[in-house]
Design a protein around this motif. Structure first.
Motif, mmCIF file in Angstrom:
data_model
loop_
_atom_site.group_PDB
_atom_site.id
_atom_site.type_symbol
_atom_site.label_atom_id
_atom_site.label_comp_id
_atom_site.label_asym_id
_atom_site.label_seq_id
_atom_site.Cartn_x
_atom_site.Cartn_y
_atom_site.Cartn_z
ATOM 1 N N GLU A 180 5.708 7.563 18.281
ATOM 2 C CA GLU A 180 4.162 7.356 18.421
ATOM 3 C C GLU A 180 3.721 8.610 19.174
ATOM 4 O OE1 GLU A 180 0.958 4.055 19.904
ATOM 5 O OE2 GLU A 180 2.967 3.769 20.534
ATOM 6 N N ARG A 181 4.606 9.034 19.984
ATOM 7 C CA ARG A 181 4.139 10.233 20.948
ATOM 8 C C ARG A 181 3.906 11.564 19.817
ATOM 9 N NH1 ARG A 181 7.219 8.450 24.928
ATOM 10 N NH2 ARG A 181 8.601 10.163 24.717
ATOM 11 N N HIS A 182 4.924 11.464 18.908
ATOM 12 C CA HIS A 182 5.174 12.753 18.085
ATOM 13 C C HIS A 182 4.370 12.710 16.981
ATOM 14 C CE1 HIS A 182 8.512 13.776 21.009
ATOM 15 N NE2 HIS A 182 8.378 14.649 20.368
ATOM 16 N N ILE A 183 4.162 11.719 16.294
ATOM 17 C CA ILE A 183 3.672 11.356 14.955
ATOM 18 C C ILE A 183 2.307 10.547 14.842
ATOM 19 C CG2 ILE A 183 4.246 10.350 12.821
ATOM 20 C CD1 ILE A 183 5.920 12.882 13.595
ATOM 21 N N SER A 184 1.442 11.006 14.474
ATOM 22 C CA SER A 184 -0.039 10.409 14.322
ATOM 23 C C SER A 184 -0.114 9.346 12.921
ATOM 24 C CB SER A 184 -1.026 11.583 14.297
ATOM 25 O OG SER A 184 -1.107 12.207 13.092
ATOM 26 N N ASP A 185 0.585 9.968 11.945
ATOM 27 C CA ASP A 185 0.361 8.870 10.468
ATOM 28 C C ASP A 185 1.197 7.890 10.680
ATOM 29 O OD1 ASP A 185 -0.749 9.161 7.734
ATOM 30 O OD2 ASP A 185 1.227 8.571 7.739
ATOM 31 N N PRO A 186 0.396 6.530 10.539
ATOM 32 C CA PRO A 186 1.164 5.407 10.528
ATOM 33 C C PRO A 186 2.248 4.956 9.683
ATOM 34 C CG PRO A 186 -1.185 4.947 9.837
ATOM 35 C CD PRO A 186 -1.057 6.442 10.209
ATOM 36 N N LYS A 187 2.091 5.750 8.366
ATOM 37 C CA LYS A 187 3.102 5.661 7.462
ATOM 38 C C LYS A 187 4.484 6.529 7.879
ATOM 39 C CE LYS A 187 0.935 3.340 4.345
ATOM 40 N NZ LYS A 187 -0.374 3.119 5.165
ATOM 41 N N MET A 188 4.204 7.512 8.431
ATOM 42 C CA MET A 188 5.405 8.558 8.807
ATOM 43 C C MET A 188 5.955 7.661 10.009
ATOM 44 S SD MET A 188 5.586 10.555 6.397
ATOM 45 C CE MET A 188 7.214 11.494 7.423
ATOM 46 N N ARG A 189 5.166 7.080 10.688
ATOM 47 C CA ARG A 189 5.787 6.179 11.817
ATOM 48 C C ARG A 189 6.792 5.431 11.604
ATOM 49 N NH1 ARG A 189 0.540 5.283 16.063
ATOM 50 N NH2 ARG A 189 0.307 7.417 16.591
ATOM 51 N N LEU A 190 6.390 4.536 10.451
ATOM 52 C CA LEU A 190 7.428 3.542 9.652
ATOM 53 C C LEU A 190 8.354 3.953 9.202
ATOM 54 C CD1 LEU A 190 4.727 1.510 7.743
ATOM 55 C CD2 LEU A 190 5.742 1.008 9.903
ATOM 56 N N ILE A 191 8.222 5.331 8.640
ATOM 57 C CA ILE A 191 9.652 5.734 7.960
ATOM 58 C C ILE A 191 10.453 6.144 9.030
ATOM 59 C CG2 ILE A 191 10.402 7.894 6.799
ATOM 60 C CD1 ILE A 191 7.881 7.806 5.129
ATOM 61 N N PHE A 192 10.196 6.941 10.021
ATOM 62 C CA PHE A 192 10.873 7.387 11.287
ATOM 63 C C PHE A 192 11.530 6.199 12.057
ATOM 64 C CE2 PHE A 192 8.879 11.734 10.976
ATOM 65 C CZ PHE A 192 10.226 12.364 10.571
ATOM 66 N N GLU A 193 10.573 5.353 12.355
ATOM 67 C CA GLU A 193 11.270 3.924 12.932
ATOM 68 C C GLU A 193 12.300 3.375 12.236
ATOM 69 O OE1 GLU A 193 7.514 2.451 15.060
ATOM 70 O OE2 GLU A 193 8.234 1.141 13.768
ATOM 71 N N TYR A 194 12.165 3.201 10.741
ATOM 72 C CA TYR A 194 13.389 2.658 9.959
ATOM 73 C C TYR A 194 14.822 3.359 9.891
ATOM 74 C CZ TYR A 194 14.671 -1.847 8.070
ATOM 75 O OH TYR A 194 14.997 -3.120 8.031
ATOM 76 N N PHE A 195 14.736 4.541 10.500
ATOM 77 C CA PHE A 195 16.073 5.222 10.664
ATOM 78 C C PHE A 195 17.160 4.629 11.369
ATOM 79 C CE2 PHE A 195 14.158 8.902 8.670
ATOM 80 C CZ PHE A 195 15.184 9.821 8.188
ATOM 81 N N ILE A 196 16.545 3.539 12.065
ATOM 82 C CA ILE A 196 17.383 2.556 13.000
ATOM 83 C C ILE A 196 18.036 1.680 11.660
ATOM 84 C CG2 ILE A 196 15.622 1.006 13.121
ATOM 85 C CD1 ILE A 196 18.080 2.195 16.019
ATOM 86 N N LYS A 197 17.961 1.777 10.752
ATOM 87 C CA LYS A 197 18.662 0.804 9.655
ATOM 88 C C LYS A 197 20.174 1.076 9.822
ATOM 89 C CE LYS A 197 19.292 3.621 5.974
ATOM 90 N NZ LYS A 197 19.197 4.882 6.944
ATOM 91 N N TYR A 198 20.307 2.623 10.277
ATOM 92 C CA TYR A 198 21.747 3.094 10.197
ATOM 93 C C TYR A 198 22.728 2.258 10.977
ATOM 94 C CZ TYR A 198 21.184 7.346 7.460
ATOM 95 O OH TYR A 198 20.977 8.093 6.418
ATOM 96 N N VAL A 199 22.057 1.645 12.112
ATOM 97 C CA VAL A 199 22.868 0.830 12.961
ATOM 98 C C VAL A 199 22.412 -0.407 13.131
ATOM 99 C CG1 VAL A 199 23.776 3.075 14.482
ATOM 100 C CG2 VAL A 199 21.639 1.818 14.949
ATOM 101 N N GLY A 200 21.434 -0.883 12.145
ATOM 102 C CA GLY A 200 21.103 -2.575 12.276
ATOM 103 C C GLY A 200 20.244 -3.087 13.610
#
Length: 508
Positions: A180-200
């Motif tokens: 949230e501190r780095h990315i302003s666009d809400p769609k890109m926030r969703l994308i980067f957040e879901y990299f956590i899928k690699y570790v469930g």
């Protein structure tokens, strides 16, 4: 002459195979005991009605770790496993918004960012600056946690004391708060957040340094194993045969025998026993202690911080048409992803509007489906099994229908009507097939408050000759991490139990 300790490995998941290859290459006497009919663990396969479904992992990343394993045996990975680059890496679907692809190439990625509202140069600047931050986190973690095989918080603090004092490791905040501190666009926030899928796990609970994960693919690529993901297991199986490692299939271990602070062998279903000097368990840590060693709950309770990561329903469908809008890898995002994280990881409930991971491997490998058909995997993250929960099989089936509804709302029209075959795995199936802890797919949850992001150690603190490998141990879940876990587990065995040189007998 050398006296080589005998090592029994429970399970032939990638962690067990990696440990076996590493130990055998170092001169140890190794045997593998696998409860199922084939090696690979969750790296599994199903052939049905002309479709070939990869039941487990679908993304291949960090090939350098796999190359290191083959190198330990004096081999080249290319002689056993071939890789094909996947592009785009992902296609990201949203309700009421055009899709956005992720590309490794800068010019193509910048074009995708032009789909976002607002100033393109700002989006590109935020994107590249975030990757610079993520790259720094990856380099720090790789230098110690990965390469040195750090195994607990104290080893971590000692190794990284200078970086921690200097504030170089992002560990105080969560993944989501840093994004949230780095990315302003809400769609890109969703994308980067879901990299956590690699570790469930949840981006709300995982430490900030887990934002290293985009670097895994933006710097090192995203790959498909030519011929299907199970070809990786077959390539490792070929190497195991060449090394002379004996593999016992359909060998269900029901007990680890023990005496004092030593484990002494295995008992199999049917009553046969196998004595050994050292045991490496690819079965997850908590189920191993509970089911095979029958440890008291007072001891097991101390391991609660290594709680299971999420599970999922894994739906494989074959369709009578090709759904052209799908890329090889796809994500369909919840309208409220933070609510999705809260529902799954805090409330332990099935989500009403899940974020979905969807794979269509025929984009890269058309042989996985009959001509003119599609092979599609749909995976929403859901809570692991809980004896106190009231989730039923009917609830899983209802979630399956919500997933298809979600995809159709996001533009994959006619999906439900095109299905001609399907297979569904629930957490109950995953637990039964792989003895994973409560049906977890990814091993141990990454949660700063619970375990500082650490998994269970590879060395037992209860038995001097018992070791662990796989997704429930450091460095965690995902194919490259469990391969690394197996190698680092072997390194600890080799250090603590060196092969002794026997003195030759001399006459008179």
């Amino acid at each position: 002459m050398k006296s080589s300790p005998s090592i029994a490995i429970i399970g032939s998941g990638l962690g067990g195979l990696s440990a076996a290859i590493s130990l055998k290459s170092a001169g140890y006497d190794v045997e593998i005991f696998e409860k199922n009919e084939r090696i690979g663990g969750k790296l599994n396969i199903l052939e049905k009605d002309g479709f070939t479904f990869d039941l487990g992992p679908s993304i291949f990343t960090l090939p350098q770790f796999f190359e290191q394993l083959f190198a330990r045996a004096g081999r080249k990975m290319d002689d056993y496993v071939q890789l094909d680059a996947v592009t785009p890496h992902w296609r990201n679907f949203f309700e009421n918004h055009q899709s956005i692809d992720l590309y490794q190439e800068h010019d193509r990625m910048k074009h995708e960012l032009s789909k976002l509202p607002g100033d393109l140069e700002q989006h590109w600047r935020e994107f590249t600056q975030f990757l610079e931050y993520a790259r720094e986190q990856y380099q720090i973690v790789d230098e110690g946690y990965f390469r040195e095989g750090l195994d607990n918080l104290w080893e971590f603090l000692w190794h990284y004391k200078k970086q921690l004092v200097a504030g170089k490791i992002d560990y105080k905040g969560s993944m989501a708060s840093t994004i949230e501190r780095h990315i302003s666009d809400p769609k890109m926030r969703l994308i980067f957040e879901y990299f956590i899928k690699y570790v469930g796990s949840s981006a709300l609970d995982s430490p900030g340094y887990m934002n290293l994960m985009p670097i895994i693919q933006f710097d090192y690529g995203l790959w498909y194993v030519r011929g299907g993901m199970y070809k990786l297991a077959q390539g490792l199986g070929k190497l195991i045969n060449e090394l002379g490692i004996k593999v016992h299939l359909n060998a269900d271990v029901t007990q680890i025998t023990k005496q004092g602070k030593q484990v002494t062998g295995l008992r199999l279903k049917g009553g046969s026993t196998h004595h050994c000097d050292i045991i490496v368990s690819n079965m997850e840590v908590i189920p191993c202690y509970e089911q095979l060693l029958k440890e008291p709950q007072s001891f097991v309770k101390k391991l609660e911080k290594f709680a299971p990561a999420c599970s999922g329903i894994v739906l494989h469908i074959g369709t009578d048409k090709i759904h052209e809008k799908l890329a090889h890898h796809n994500f369909f995002y919840s309208e409220d992803q933070h609510k999705h994280f809260e529902t799954v990881f805090h409330k332990k409930q099935l989500p009403d509007d899940p974020t979905l991971y969807v794979v269509a491997p025929t984009r890269t490998d058309p042989t996985k489906a009959p001509q003119g058909c599609d092979n599609i995997k749909i995976l929403p993250h859901i809570p692991p099994l809980d004896e106190h929960a009231s989730i039923t099989h009917e609830d899983y089936l209802a979630l399956k229908e919500r997933c298809i509804d979600k995809m159709e709302r996001c533009g994959i029209t006619g999906l439900r009507d095109s299905i001609i075959t399907e297979d569904l795995l629930t957490p109950i199936d995953i637990e039964r097939m792989y003895r994973s802890n409560k049906g977890s797919i990814y091993g141990v949850v990454t949660d700063w408050k619970m375990n500082y992001g650490f998994k269970a150690p590879k060395t037992s603190n209860r038995y001097n000759n018992l070791y662990f490998t796989g997704g429930s141990t450091n460095p965690g879940g995902g194919m490259p991490m469990v391969i690394l876990s197996g190698m680092k587990c072997a390194d600890r065995v080799i250090k603590r139990h060196p092969i002794k040189q026997l003195q030759p007998l001399h006459a008179g």
